[in-house]
Design an enzyme around this catalytic site. Sequence first.
Site, mmCIF file in Angstrom:
data_model
loop_
_atom_site.group_PDB
_atom_site.id
_atom_site.type_symbol
_atom_site.label_atom_id
_atom_site.label_comp_id
_atom_site.label_asym_id
_atom_site.label_seq_id
_atom_site.Cartn_x
_atom_site.Cartn_y
_atom_site.Cartn_z
ATOM 1 N N GLU A 188 -16.389 -0.675 -16.287
ATOM 2 C CA GLU A 188 -15.426 -1.062 -17.307
ATOM 3 C C GLU A 188 -14.019 -0.889 -16.757
ATOM 4 O OE1 GLU A 188 -14.521 -0.317 -22.068
ATOM 5 O OE2 GLU A 188 -16.010 0.903 -21.030
ATOM 6 N N GLY A 204 0.794 -1.223 0.000
ATOM 7 C CA GLY A 204 0.000 0.000 0.000
ATOM 8 C C GLY A 204 0.828 1.275 0.000
ATOM 9 N N HIS A 245 -3.907 4.099 -12.019
ATOM 10 C CA HIS A 245 -3.435 3.075 -12.944
ATOM 11 C C HIS A 245 -2.082 3.503 -13.507
ATOM 12 C CE1 HIS A 245 -3.704 -0.209 -15.794
ATOM 13 N NE2 HIS A 245 -3.343 0.614 -16.750
ATOM 14 N N THR A 248 -15.436 2.870 -12.816
ATOM 15 C CA THR A 248 -16.693 2.454 -13.414
ATOM 16 C C THR A 248 -16.646 0.943 -13.616
ATOM 17 O OG1 THR A 248 -15.884 2.792 -15.673
ATOM 18 C CG2 THR A 248 -16.969 4.668 -14.593
ATOM 19 N N GLU A 272 3.247 8.592 -8.911
ATOM 20 C CA GLU A 272 1.959 8.217 -8.321
ATOM 21 C C GLU A 272 1.831 8.779 -6.907
ATOM 22 O OE1 GLU A 272 1.007 4.050 -8.464
ATOM 23 O OE2 GLU A 272 1.988 3.804 -10.418
ATOM 24 N N ILE A 301 -10.783 -7.371 -9.590
ATOM 25 C CA ILE A 301 -11.762 -6.815 -10.518
ATOM 26 C C ILE A 301 -13.100 -6.772 -9.798
ATOM 27 C CG2 ILE A 301 -12.990 -7.185 -12.687
ATOM 28 C CD1 ILE A 301 -10.481 -8.505 -13.772
ATOM 29 N N LEU A 302 -13.707 -5.592 -9.747
ATOM 30 C CA LEU A 302 -14.924 -5.390 -8.981
ATOM 31 C C LEU A 302 -16.161 -5.593 -9.851
ATOM 32 C CD1 LEU A 302 -13.637 -2.222 -7.151
ATOM 33 C CD2 LEU A 302 -13.945 -4.480 -6.120
#
Length: 213
Positions: free
Chosen positions: A140, A12, A106, A138, A171, A89-90
């Site tokens: 996708e 994290g 990302h 979202t 990041e 993946i949600l």
Amino acid sequence: MKNIVILISGRGSNMQAIVEAGIPGARVAAVIANRPDAAGLAWAAERGIATAALDHKAYPSREAFDAALAETIDAHAPDLVVLAGFMRILTEGFTRRYEGRMLNIHPSLLPAFPGLHTHERALEMGCKLAGCTVHFVTAELDHGPIVAQGAVSVLDGDTPDSLAARVLKLEHQLYPEAVRRFVAGDIAIVGGKVASGAGAAASLLSPVPSSKA
């Protein structure tokens, strides 16, 4: 004060950057992992942040895991859910539940190179710039309104690891700033896009043009 719940799968490092940024008006209410051995859980607990681990392998389906995860998240009344290296993946139902209040980062300049192995693919394509993107989540994968992007030059002799290390440093700057903007109410989605902030650079060129006439 806006409550933030951060989801992780490993150490994290982006979670740590957000916590250490001390964002005004924000409270990191909880850090949740889908792996009980995620190193970031101990880091957060040492700083007095509530933690939880839900092993996705213990659930019979993706939907069952997402339902349990949502219940755990909602116990902290989140204003914002932040994915920080959360390697799951949600489901569509989960993403809709937190629509407009869930961010992800990302390691590519989306829409280029969604999915995995972004740095390898950038090098294979001979990209001159690489970078990272903060976006609303979202249904996708690696899509959704883009909040912020940062870029680094791809150097001669770069490997996927060396490029990833430079992008990761970026990041750690970009993500806390995007969260700060959300907390401050500075982000507006207009026509499915996030309005550009004032003062943004008009252009970024790599390589930089020669000053010779």
